[in-house]
Design a protein around this motif. Structure first.
Motif: not given
Length: 444
Positions: A224-241
């Motif tokens: 899914p485009v957006t993960l659910p509240h308890d969805g698994a994050f595929p690692l490694p994670v890319q971030v914009y902060t």
């Protein structure tokens, strides 16, 4: 946009007041990088050879990007043009623009906090996010990524003086402060393109070849485009902060100028002026998670192993500009007008090369004074610029036949010429010789 301006002429004063309100709405979405994006550098000694062998230097794949951004832009000003006497005029005023962050309708904003990472703090919004990654609703995370600023007051001042009172010699000068409060919305849309708002994977030098880029890790797609509240994050994670303190002041430029004008004849006059500016809080990108170089010169583990790139949308760059500008102008006389201008200038900044494409600085963030190697001539700097133009209305023919006058009269010729010195040259290496995965290695 809604704007209005009011002028009130009272004696030798011309008062002006105005306001502008702009409502901005951006809805955007699509299968961003869904097929996967592959990059081939010199892993096999040559870029083309790397492509033929399937030796990938980087790989990115996403489930899509969807954003719903909203903002309100406000501006108010007041000024006075004061004709003090027949020789002196003053212009002064002030503008006010609050700085309001973009609001993402569905809260698709994120923040990486190194202190939270060190303490093992995790998000209560997306419970499976790696430590240090926070979202709106988590303690200490600004709702919109950064805070509003209501202190942007922009004074301006200028003057014009007829030195001898004969209208032939004039001194002019002015100064002002200018805030760029309209932050580009792309700074916000980047975060919606990565997990958890747009599930994505970004790998540098993946273990597998072109035929198997997910070798050694779990392929999260289809997802899914957006993960659910308890969805698994595929690692490694890319971030914009944004910065964790929530402060993100807009770019500001301080401008000043001083010049003298002289009329040589009724139609010929010249101008020479010094024009300068200094800019602070210029927006750029800093990589917070560079690779740690190995002795072999290859990419080692990143500072934060659960993450790939952590792009800090930063406001810490500066620029300065100085110039000497000379103009000679011949007003229309005998059918001819000529304009010539020469500028001798220099612009210096500490922005990274080609920063508009998201490239970071040469030195990693952990290096003392990491901006130092990127300080130099601006990408647009031109030391010498000359431009000239003319318009010449050709003389009319008289005493000739009507047919000749109809064809030959009424013509004019125009021309423009511009000469400028070359721009700054920065030589970079496409091979990651430093092993930092910053993409900014300088050629040796």
């Amino acid at each position: 946009n809604l704007s209005d301006d009011v002028h009130w002429v009272h004696g030798n004063h011309d008062f002006a007041f105005g306001a502008r309100i702009g409502l901005s709405k951006i809805d955007n979405g699509g299968p961003y990088e869904a097929p996967g994006l592959f990059t081939f550098n010199k892993n096999a000694g040559d870029g083309a050879a790397s492509f033929l062998l399937g030796a990938i230097s980087s790989f990115t794949q996403g489930a899509g990007t969807y954003t719903a951004l909203r903002n309100t832009f406000l501006g108010f000003y007041g000024q006075d043009n004061w004709k003090v006497n027949r020789r002196l005029s003053l212009n002064y005023g002030v503008r006010y623009e609050p700085y309001l962050p973009w609001k993402e309708r569905d809260g698709r904003v994120e923040q990486f906090d190194a202190q939270a990472y060190a303490s093992g703090t995790t998000s209560s919004i997306f419970v499976n996010a790696p430590k240090g990654l926070l979202f709106p609703g988590d303690a200490g995370m600004p709702k919109n990524g950064y805070k509003e600023i209501y202190s942007n007051v922009e004074p301006r001042f200028g003057f014009a003086l007829d030195v001898f009172g004969d209208g032939r010699t004039a001194l002019r000068g002015g100064a002002g402060i200018f805030y760029d409060t309209r932050t580009p919305a792309i700074n916000y849309s980047n975060g919606s393109a990565v997990t958890p708002f747009g599930v994505s994977v970004s790998l540098t030098n993946p273990a597998g070849p072109f035929s198997d880029p997910y070798r050694g890790i779990t392929n999260p797609f289809p997802s899914p485009v957006t993960l659910p509240h308890d969805g698994a994050f595929p690692l490694p994670v890319q971030v914009y902060t944004f910065d964790t303190d929530g402060n993100f002041p807009p770019p500001v430029t301080y401008q000043w100028n001083f010049g003298i004008e002289q009329a040589f004849t009724q139609n010929l006059f010249g101008r020479i002026a010094y024009v300068g500016s200094h800019s602070s809080h210029l927006t750029t990108f800093i990589e917070e998670n560079p690779a740690q170089a190995n002795d072999s010169g290859t990419d080692g583990p990143r500072r934060f192993p659960e993450y790939s790139t952590i792009t800090d949308i930063n406001d810490g760059s500066n620029a300065i500009y100085h110039s000497l500008q000379a103009t000679l102008q011949q007003r229309l006389a005998h059918g001819l007008t000529v304009l010539a201008n020469y500028t001798w200038s220099k612009s210096i900044d500490d922005l990274p090369y080609d920063w508009g494409d998201g490239l970071s600085y040469v030195y990693p963030l952990t290096y003392p004074n990491f901006r130092s190697l990127d300080r130099g001539r601006s990408d647009f700097d031109r030391r010498h610029v000359f431009s000239g133009s003319y318009v010449w209305k050709l003389p009319k023919l008289t005493g000739h036949a009507v047919a000749v006058r109809a064809i030959a009269n009424g013509w004019e010729t125009t021309g423009i010429v511009q000469l400028q010195s070359g721009d700054a040259l920065t030589v970079i290496s496409t091979a990651d010789t430093s092993g930092t995965a910053l993409g900014q290695d300088r050629a040796e």
